[in-house]
Design a protein around this motif. Structure first.
Motif, PDB file in Angstrom:
ATOM      1  N   GLY A 210       0.819  -1.210   0.000  1.00 39.99           N
ATOM      2  CA  GLY A 210       0.000   0.000   0.000  1.00 39.99           C
ATOM      3  C   GLY A 210       0.849   1.254   0.000  1.00 39.99           C
ATOM      4  N   PHE A 253      -4.499   1.548  -5.102  1.00 37.61           N
ATOM      5  CA  PHE A 253      -4.434   1.476  -3.640  1.00 37.61           C
ATOM      6  C   PHE A 253      -5.833   1.369  -3.042  1.00 37.61           C
ATOM      7  CE2 PHE A 253      -4.973   3.702   0.366  1.00 37.61           C
ATOM      8  CZ  PHE A 253      -4.124   2.973   1.188  1.00 37.61           C
ATOM      9  N   PRO A 263      -5.169  -1.916   5.901  1.00 36.53           N
ATOM     10  CA  PRO A 263      -4.547  -1.065   4.887  1.00 36.53           C
ATOM     11  C   PRO A 263      -3.813   0.116   5.517  1.00 36.53           C
ATOM     12  CG  PRO A 263      -6.887  -0.603   5.001  1.00 36.53           C
ATOM     13  CD  PRO A 263      -6.625  -1.772   5.922  1.00 36.53           C
TER      14      PRO A 263
END
Length: 506
Positions: A210, A253, A263
């Motif tokens: 990420g 993303f 995340p």
């Protein structure tokens, strides 16, 4: 024991312990925010010092901004994993090291590299500081906390150009960086002694994929947008290619973040209606606000022939107005709801900015200063209550991640707003003087310096600025739409499951 019973009777006030923490955080924030504004005044001196072009020297600012955007997404995870104190001390240390090295720079390449190092520290200062203050005060006092944290946001635009102009004129450009050393050293020592040592939370797996998507994505997007004024539009390869790549990485993303448990940026926060509405309002506001802030000093320097120091002094009424309303707005946002403060605040900003949509080459200074003061009153009623509304309904555990998301949005929207308004102004100036967009401001400057063409150039340039301010007015007016949905009564913070479990067991 219940949460309500655990709070002291005067929980609405900021006690001495919270005020000490706030003082440390504000000192660090002043250092970081001053540095973003103080450098703008020195760009001309740096251009002469290093015998380089304006396109190159702009990277002293852009490199810092890119570093900020790169490191902000990591801050929320770092505050959870290591506690807030250690990342905060690290950010001050990196900023200090970057400041010393930037002051010692021997060429433009080294200066840009050291500014990037500064940005890596500066990017963590604000979100980590916001997390520290909100945790110390609790969500029920977040409005007051945001009012305190708003002080450096006002001092930066007021004091930065004034301090920078004085240092460049009276001492040396190097001291715009060295000035951070005593401030940073004091901030580091105070943070070491005063900030509470919070325990790290349960370790989560860091989202490296990420980070490799979001940080470069933000950097590429900001880089592409920052090239628009120099290239004169979006058709240039150096504008649309990095911008498109950046958007693709950000979209990738987002798609990935919705499918994994931890995340880098917690998109589940946007399921909270109040947080989502506040972030939409913040986005519109930062685009308009940063764009207008860019154009205001440029008008004083270009059209009215003021020095950078004088332009900084002329902007002071805006900060004074905000200082008058910000503390009151913070308290009221907690008591009656952010929506009842933000909406009138935006209307007040529109009233002040309307003065500049009619600006000319000889508009009386008292009229301009009055307009700036009114704008400042509105700013104090708007910026911090929006931030307070975003955090009020969240749990303590969510605050670090929410602060990260908020700072990413502020940086990205501010950078885009500055570029958009720059393009509008450059296009209007180019149209007035019949030159390509990229040459608009330079041509206006040359014409204004020539006594034979000064009167004509001043009138034409003032018209271009008036039209630009009209666009800024429209952008700020758009903030009214999402602001209508901000809470119009006090909201209770969500219960932290961990806290409830602990209290039940007790």
């Amino acid at each position: 024991m219940t949460t309500a019973e655990a709070r002291p009777a005067d929980s609405g006030k900021l006690d001495s312990a919270v005020l000490k923490v706030a003082g440390v955080v504000v000192l660090g924030a002043v250092m970081a925010i001053l540095d973003t504004t103080v450098v703008n005044v020195a760009l001309q001196a740096l251009t002469l010092q290093f015998q380089t072009s304006l396109d190159t020297i702009q990277w002293v600012v852009t490199g810092y901004l890119l570093a900020l955007a790169t490191v902000i997404p990591v801050t929320g995870w770092a505050c959870d994993r290591f506690g807030t104190k250690r990342p905060y001390l690290l950010s001050i240390g990196l900023f200090l090291l970057g400041s010393v090295l930037a002051g010692m720079a021997w060429n433009i390449e080294s200066l840009i590299a050291f500014r990037v190092l500064q940005g890596l520290g500066g990017g963590m200062l604000m979100p980590a500081g916001m997390t520290i203050m909100t945790r110390a005060a609790g969500p029920h006092r977040v409005g007051r906390v945001m009012a305190v944290l708003g002080v450096p946001m006002l001092l930066g635009p007021i004091g930065g150009p004034i301090l920078g102009g004085w240092l460049v004129d009276a001492v040396s450009w190097r001291w715009i960086f060295y000035i951070n050393v005593p401030i940073g050293a004091i901030a580091f020592l105070l943070a070491w002694r005063i900030l509470p040592k919070d325990e790290p939370r349960a370790a989560e797996r860091f989202d490296f994929p990420g980070m490799l998507m979001l940080s470069p994505g933000l950097a590429l997007l900001i880089f592409g947008v920052s090239k628009i004024p120099a290239e004169g539009g979006v058709s240039s390869l150096s504008v649309w290619l990095p911008g498109l790549l950046g958007l693709a990485l950000i979209v990738a993303f987002v798609l990935r973040a919705t499918r994994i448990p931890n995340p880098l940026v917690d998109l589940k926060l946007f399921k909270d209606r109040t947080f989502s509405v506040a972030m939409i309002t913040m986005t519109f506001f930062m685009v308009a606000f940063m764009g207008a802030m860019l154009v205001l000093p440029t008008y004083f320097v270009l059209v009215r022939g003021e020095s950078a120091l004088q332009a900084g002094l002329l902007l002071a009424p805006q900060g004074i107005g905000a200082m008058l309303t910000m503390p009151v707005a913070g308290r009221l946002a907690d008591k009656i709801g952010a929506g009842k403060i933000v909406l009138p605040g935006i209307v007040v900003i529109l009233a002040g900015l309307a003065v500049f949509t009619q600006v000319g080459a000889e508009t009386p200074y008292p009229v301009l200063l009055a307009g700036l003061f009114v704008m400042g009153l509105g700013m104090g009623m708007t910026m911090m209550p929006i931030s307070a509304a975003a955090l009020q309904t969240l749990t303590q555990r969510s605050v670090a991640r929410a602060s990260t998301s908020m700072n990413i949005i502020q940086q990205a929207a501010g950078g885009i707003g500055s570029a958009v308004v720059s393009i509008i102004l450059a296009s209007l100036l180019a149209g007035k003087f019949g030159v390509p967009t990229s040459q608009g401001q330079l041509t206006a400057t040359v014409a204004l310096m020539n006594p034979q063409t000064h009167a004509m150039a001043a009138g034409a340039s003032a018209d271009a600025f008036a039209s630009t301010f009209l666009w800024a007015l429209v952008l700020i007016a758009l903030c009214l739409i999402p602001a209508l949905f901000l809470p119009k009564k006090p909201v209770a913070p969500a219960e932290d499951p961990e806290l409830v479990t602990t209290e039940t067991a007790a």
